[in-house]
Design an enzyme around this catalytic site. Structure first.
Site, mmCIF file in Angstrom:
data_model
loop_
_atom_site.group_PDB
_atom_site.id
_atom_site.type_symbol
_atom_site.label_atom_id
_atom_site.label_comp_id
_atom_site.label_asym_id
_atom_site.label_seq_id
_atom_site.Cartn_x
_atom_site.Cartn_y
_atom_site.Cartn_z
ATOM 1 N N LYS A 13 17.827 46.736 35.684
ATOM 2 C CA LYS A 13 18.677 47.442 34.706
ATOM 3 C C LYS A 13 19.234 46.494 33.658
ATOM 4 C CE LYS A 13 22.046 49.207 37.111
ATOM 5 N NZ LYS A 13 21.815 48.725 38.452
ATOM 6 N N ARG A 87 28.715 54.849 38.314
ATOM 7 C CA ARG A 87 28.203 54.519 39.640
ATOM 8 C C ARG A 87 28.658 55.532 40.687
ATOM 9 N NH1 ARG A 87 27.574 48.680 38.625
ATOM 10 N NH2 ARG A 87 26.583 47.620 40.344
ATOM 11 N N ARG A 126 17.256 34.964 42.795
ATOM 12 C CA ARG A 126 17.947 34.932 41.502
ATOM 13 C C ARG A 126 18.977 33.801 41.453
ATOM 14 N NH1 ARG A 126 20.017 40.302 38.475
ATOM 15 N NH2 ARG A 126 21.815 40.244 39.852
ATOM 16 N N ARG A 158 24.817 33.763 42.549
ATOM 17 C CA ARG A 158 26.039 34.567 42.462
ATOM 18 C C ARG A 158 26.396 35.047 43.861
ATOM 19 N NH1 ARG A 158 25.323 39.129 37.891
ATOM 20 N NH2 ARG A 158 25.668 40.462 39.677
ATOM 21 N N ARG A 169 25.408 46.215 49.028
ATOM 22 C CA ARG A 169 25.395 46.900 47.724
ATOM 23 C C ARG A 169 24.368 48.035 47.723
ATOM 24 N NH1 ARG A 169 24.567 42.448 43.342
ATOM 25 N NH2 ARG A 169 25.181 44.040 41.866
HETATM 26 P P1 AMP Z 1 26.738 44.711 38.406
HETATM 27 O O1 AMP Z 1 26.775 43.473 37.597
HETATM 28 O O2 AMP Z 1 26.542 45.962 37.586
HETATM 29 O O3 AMP Z 1 25.752 44.634 39.541
HETATM 30 O O4 AMP Z 1 28.188 44.887 39.087
HETATM 31 C C1 AMP Z 1 28.735 43.896 39.923
HETATM 32 C C2 AMP Z 1 29.908 44.470 40.710
HETATM 33 O O5 AMP Z 1 30.910 44.950 39.801
HETATM 34 C C3 AMP Z 1 29.588 45.667 41.590
HETATM 35 O O6 AMP Z 1 29.071 45.301 42.851
HETATM 36 C C4 AMP Z 1 30.966 46.315 41.708
HETATM 37 O O7 AMP Z 1 31.794 45.586 42.602
HETATM 38 C C5 AMP Z 1 31.538 46.127 40.305
HETATM 39 N N1 AMP Z 1 31.188 47.244 39.399
HETATM 40 C C6 AMP Z 1 30.421 47.194 38.273
HETATM 41 N N2 AMP Z 1 30.328 48.400 37.673
HETATM 42 C C7 AMP Z 1 31.051 49.249 38.443
HETATM 43 C C8 AMP Z 1 31.314 50.644 38.371
HETATM 44 N N3 AMP Z 1 30.799 51.406 37.399
HETATM 45 N N4 AMP Z 1 32.112 51.186 39.333
HETATM 46 C C9 AMP Z 1 32.642 50.439 40.326
HETATM 47 N N5 AMP Z 1 32.409 49.114 40.464
HETATM 48 C C10 AMP Z 1 31.620 48.511 39.539
#
Ligand code: AMP
Length: 213
Positions: A13, A87, A126, A158, A169
Protein backbone atom coordinates in the site's frame (compact mmCIF):
# COMPACT_ATOMS: atom_id res chain seq x y z
CA UNK A 1 -9.35 12.50 -7.43
CA UNK A 2 -10.14 11.17 -3.95
CA UNK A 3 -8.93 7.68 -3.16
CA UNK A 4 -8.47 5.24 -0.31
CA UNK A 5 -6.14 2.21 -0.30
CA UNK A 6 -7.01 -0.77 1.87
CA UNK A 7 -5.13 -4.00 2.38
CA UNK A 8 -3.07 -5.91 4.91
CA UNK A 9 0.15 -4.41 6.27
CA UNK A 10 2.97 -5.30 3.88
CA UNK A 11 0.83 -5.72 0.74
CA UNK A 12 2.52 -2.72 -0.89
CA UNK A 13 0.00 0.00 0.00
CA UNK A 14 2.74 2.46 0.98
CA UNK A 15 4.74 2.07 -2.23
CA UNK A 16 1.67 2.10 -4.49
CA UNK A 17 -0.03 5.07 -2.83
CA UNK A 18 3.16 7.19 -3.08
CA UNK A 19 3.48 6.33 -6.81
CA UNK A 20 -0.21 7.07 -7.46
CA UNK A 21 -0.05 10.38 -5.59
CA UNK A 22 2.89 11.39 -7.78
CA UNK A 23 1.16 10.21 -10.97
CA UNK A 24 -2.12 12.05 -10.33
CA UNK A 25 -0.60 15.07 -8.52
CA UNK A 26 -2.64 14.44 -5.38
CA UNK A 27 -1.67 14.39 -1.69
CA UNK A 28 -0.42 11.14 -0.11
CA UNK A 29 -1.78 10.85 3.43
CA UNK A 30 -0.46 8.07 5.64
CA UNK A 31 -1.98 7.96 9.13
CA UNK A 32 0.91 5.66 10.18
CA UNK A 33 3.43 8.39 9.15
CA UNK A 34 1.37 11.06 10.93
CA UNK A 35 1.33 8.99 14.12
CA UNK A 36 5.05 8.12 13.89
CA UNK A 37 5.80 11.84 13.48
CA UNK A 38 4.00 12.50 16.78
CA UNK A 39 6.17 9.81 18.41
CA UNK A 40 9.34 11.26 16.93
CA UNK A 41 8.47 14.74 18.20
CA UNK A 42 7.68 13.28 21.65
CA UNK A 43 4.35 15.14 21.79
CA UNK A 44 1.85 14.18 24.47
CA UNK A 45 -0.10 12.22 21.84
CA UNK A 46 3.12 10.59 20.61
CA UNK A 47 3.99 9.34 24.10
CA UNK A 48 0.41 8.12 24.65
CA UNK A 49 0.31 5.99 21.49
CA UNK A 50 3.87 4.60 21.61
CA UNK A 51 2.98 1.32 23.37
CA UNK A 52 0.07 0.57 21.03
CA UNK A 53 2.06 1.36 17.88
CA UNK A 54 5.03 -0.77 18.94
CA UNK A 55 2.98 -3.87 19.68
CA UNK A 56 0.97 -3.64 16.45
CA UNK A 57 -2.36 -2.58 18.01
CA UNK A 58 -4.55 0.12 16.52
CA UNK A 59 -4.66 3.63 17.92
CA UNK A 60 -8.18 4.73 18.96
CA UNK A 61 -10.66 5.81 16.29
CA UNK A 62 -11.09 9.23 17.95
CA UNK A 63 -7.38 10.06 17.78
CA UNK A 64 -7.03 9.04 14.13
CA UNK A 65 -10.30 10.69 13.02
CA UNK A 66 -9.20 13.92 14.69
CA UNK A 67 -5.86 13.93 12.82
CA UNK A 68 -7.57 13.10 9.52
CA UNK A 69 -10.27 15.72 9.91
CA UNK A 70 -7.61 18.44 10.44
CA UNK A 71 -5.73 17.16 7.40
CA UNK A 72 -8.88 17.28 5.22
CA UNK A 73 -9.49 20.88 6.27
CA UNK A 74 -5.93 21.79 5.27
CA UNK A 75 -6.39 20.07 1.89
CA UNK A 76 -9.59 21.89 0.93
CA UNK A 77 -10.34 21.03 -2.71
CA UNK A 78 -7.09 19.16 -3.38
CA UNK A 79 -7.34 15.46 -4.27
CA UNK A 80 -5.75 12.80 -2.03
CA UNK A 81 -5.01 9.16 -1.50
CA UNK A 82 -5.22 7.71 2.00
CA UNK A 83 -2.71 5.07 3.01
CA UNK A 84 -3.65 3.09 6.13
CA UNK A 85 -6.94 4.88 6.74
CA UNK A 86 -9.72 3.86 7.29
CA UNK A 87 -8.84 0.77 9.29
CA UNK A 88 -12.16 0.17 11.08
CA UNK A 89 -15.80 0.43 10.03
CA UNK A 90 -16.24 3.42 12.37
CA UNK A 91 -13.42 5.25 10.54
CA UNK A 92 -14.85 4.34 7.10
CA UNK A 93 -18.30 5.68 7.97
CA UNK A 94 -16.86 8.81 9.56
CA UNK A 95 -14.73 9.47 6.48
CA UNK A 96 -17.81 9.26 4.23
CA UNK A 97 -19.64 11.62 6.58
CA UNK A 98 -16.82 14.19 6.53
CA UNK A 99 -16.48 14.03 2.75
CA UNK A 100 -20.22 14.26 2.13
CA UNK A 101 -20.36 17.35 4.32
CA UNK A 102 -17.63 18.93 2.20
CA UNK A 103 -19.41 17.74 -0.96
CA UNK A 104 -16.31 15.79 -2.05
CA UNK A 105 -17.24 12.07 -2.06
CA UNK A 106 -14.63 9.34 -2.44
CA UNK A 107 -14.10 8.27 -6.05
CA UNK A 108 -12.59 4.84 -5.58
CA UNK A 109 -11.33 2.42 -2.93
CA UNK A 110 -8.34 0.29 -3.89
CA UNK A 111 -8.12 -3.07 -2.21
CA UNK A 112 -4.50 -4.24 -2.47
CA UNK A 113 -4.28 -7.92 -1.53
CA UNK A 114 -1.57 -10.42 -0.59
CA UNK A 115 -1.48 -13.73 1.28
CA UNK A 116 -0.42 -13.70 4.94
CA UNK A 117 2.62 -15.98 4.30
CA UNK A 118 3.91 -13.63 1.58
CA UNK A 119 3.47 -10.67 3.89
CA UNK A 120 5.39 -12.36 6.72
CA UNK A 121 8.29 -13.01 4.34
CA UNK A 122 8.24 -9.46 2.93
CA UNK A 123 8.12 -7.75 6.31
CA UNK A 124 10.89 -9.91 7.82
CA UNK A 125 13.31 -8.52 5.22
CA UNK A 126 12.26 -4.87 5.40
CA UNK A 127 14.85 -2.39 6.72
CA UNK A 128 14.69 1.39 6.92
CA UNK A 129 17.20 4.20 7.16
CA UNK A 130 16.58 5.90 10.54
CA UNK A 131 17.75 9.17 9.01
CA UNK A 132 15.81 9.60 5.71
CA UNK A 133 13.18 6.82 6.27
CA UNK A 134 14.04 5.23 2.89
CA UNK A 135 12.81 1.63 2.77
CA UNK A 136 14.98 -1.32 1.65
CA UNK A 137 14.41 -5.06 1.49
CA UNK A 138 17.23 -7.54 2.15
CA UNK A 139 16.11 -9.65 -0.86
CA UNK A 140 13.99 -7.47 -3.20
CA UNK A 141 15.66 -4.07 -2.81
CA UNK A 142 18.98 -4.78 -1.06
CA UNK A 143 21.02 -1.94 0.44
CA UNK A 144 24.74 -1.62 -0.35
CA UNK A 145 27.45 -2.60 2.15
CA UNK A 146 27.43 0.99 3.56
CA UNK A 147 23.76 0.82 4.56
CA UNK A 148 21.50 3.57 3.20
CA UNK A 149 22.58 4.53 -0.34
CA UNK A 150 21.74 8.16 0.38
CA UNK A 151 22.84 8.78 3.99
CA UNK A 152 25.30 5.88 4.47
CA UNK A 153 23.61 5.25 7.85
CA UNK A 154 23.18 1.73 9.21
CA UNK A 155 19.69 0.41 8.54
CA UNK A 156 17.26 -0.72 11.23
CA UNK A 157 14.19 -2.93 11.42
CA UNK A 158 11.09 -1.02 12.50
CA UNK A 159 9.71 -2.46 15.75
CA UNK A 160 6.35 -3.01 14.07
CA UNK A 161 8.01 -5.05 11.25
CA UNK A 162 9.31 -7.70 13.69
CA UNK A 163 7.69 -11.13 13.03
CA UNK A 164 5.71 -11.33 16.29
CA UNK A 165 4.33 -7.83 15.70
CA UNK A 166 3.52 -8.55 12.06
CA UNK A 167 1.43 -11.59 12.96
CA UNK A 168 -0.39 -9.50 15.58
CA UNK A 169 -1.03 -6.77 12.96
CA UNK A 170 -2.40 -9.35 10.51
CA UNK A 171 -4.72 -10.76 13.16
CA UNK A 172 -6.05 -7.27 13.91
CA UNK A 173 -6.34 -6.53 10.20
CA UNK A 174 -8.50 -9.61 9.59
CA UNK A 175 -10.70 -8.85 12.58
CA UNK A 176 -11.24 -5.12 12.15
CA UNK A 177 -10.48 -4.10 8.61
CA UNK A 178 -12.14 -6.89 6.64
CA UNK A 179 -15.70 -5.59 7.39
CA UNK A 180 -14.72 -2.36 5.62
CA UNK A 181 -14.20 -4.33 2.41
CA UNK A 182 -17.87 -5.40 2.49
CA UNK A 183 -18.95 -1.84 3.27
CA UNK A 184 -17.29 -0.48 0.12
CA UNK A 185 -18.05 -3.54 -2.03
CA UNK A 186 -21.76 -3.11 -1.43
CA UNK A 187 -21.86 0.30 -3.10
CA UNK A 188 -19.55 -0.58 -5.99
CA UNK A 189 -16.60 1.66 -5.07
CA UNK A 190 -14.14 -1.21 -4.54
CA UNK A 191 -11.35 -1.91 -7.03
CA UNK A 192 -9.34 -5.14 -6.49
CA UNK A 193 -5.58 -5.10 -7.00
CA UNK A 194 -3.14 -8.01 -6.65
CA UNK A 195 -0.26 -6.58 -4.60
CA UNK A 196 2.20 -9.32 -5.63
CA UNK A 197 4.44 -8.78 -8.65
CA UNK A 198 6.52 -6.09 -10.28
CA UNK A 199 5.94 -2.74 -8.51
CA UNK A 200 5.82 -0.50 -11.59
CA UNK A 201 3.57 -2.95 -13.47
CA UNK A 202 1.10 -2.95 -10.57
CA UNK A 203 1.11 0.88 -10.55
CA UNK A 204 0.37 0.99 -14.30
CA UNK A 205 -2.48 -1.51 -13.87
CA UNK A 206 -4.04 0.61 -11.12
CA UNK A 207 -3.63 3.80 -13.17
CA UNK A 208 -5.38 2.28 -16.19
CA UNK A 209 -8.19 0.86 -14.07
CA UNK A 210 -8.70 4.29 -12.48
CA UNK A 211 -8.65 6.03 -15.83
CA UNK A 212 -11.29 3.61 -17.15
CA UNK A 213 -13.87 4.79 -14.61
P1 AMP B 1 1.09 1.80 9.04
O1 AMP B 1 2.32 2.60 8.81
O2 AMP B 1 -0.08 2.25 8.20
O3 AMP B 1 1.32 0.32 8.91
O4 AMP B 1 0.63 2.06 10.56
C1 AMP B 1 1.49 1.77 11.65
C2 AMP B 1 0.68 1.75 12.94
O5 AMP B 1 0.05 3.02 13.14
C3 AMP B 1 -0.45 0.74 12.99
O6 AMP B 1 -0.03 -0.55 13.37
C4 AMP B 1 -1.35 1.37 14.06
O7 AMP B 1 -0.81 1.17 15.36
C5 AMP B 1 -1.24 2.86 13.74
N1 AMP B 1 -2.25 3.30 12.75
C6 AMP B 1 -2.03 3.79 11.50
N2 AMP B 1 -3.18 4.12 10.88
C7 AMP B 1 -4.17 3.83 11.76
C8 AMP B 1 -5.59 3.92 11.70
N3 AMP B 1 -6.21 4.35 10.60
N4 AMP B 1 -6.29 3.54 12.80
C9 AMP B 1 -5.68 3.09 13.92
N5 AMP B 1 -4.34 2.96 14.03
C10 AMP B 1 -3.58 3.32 12.97
Amino acid sequence: MRLVALGPPGAGKGTQTVALARHFGIAHISTGDMLREQMRLRTRLGIEIEGLMNNGSLVSDDIVIDLVSKKLEELGDKGFIFDGFPRTLVQAKKLDEMLEKANHPLDRVLYITAADETIMERMAGRRICPHCQRVYHLVYNPPGSDGCGQCLDSLVQRDDDKPETVSQRLKIYHELTTPIIDYYRNDGRLLWVDGIGDITRITSQIVSKLEEV
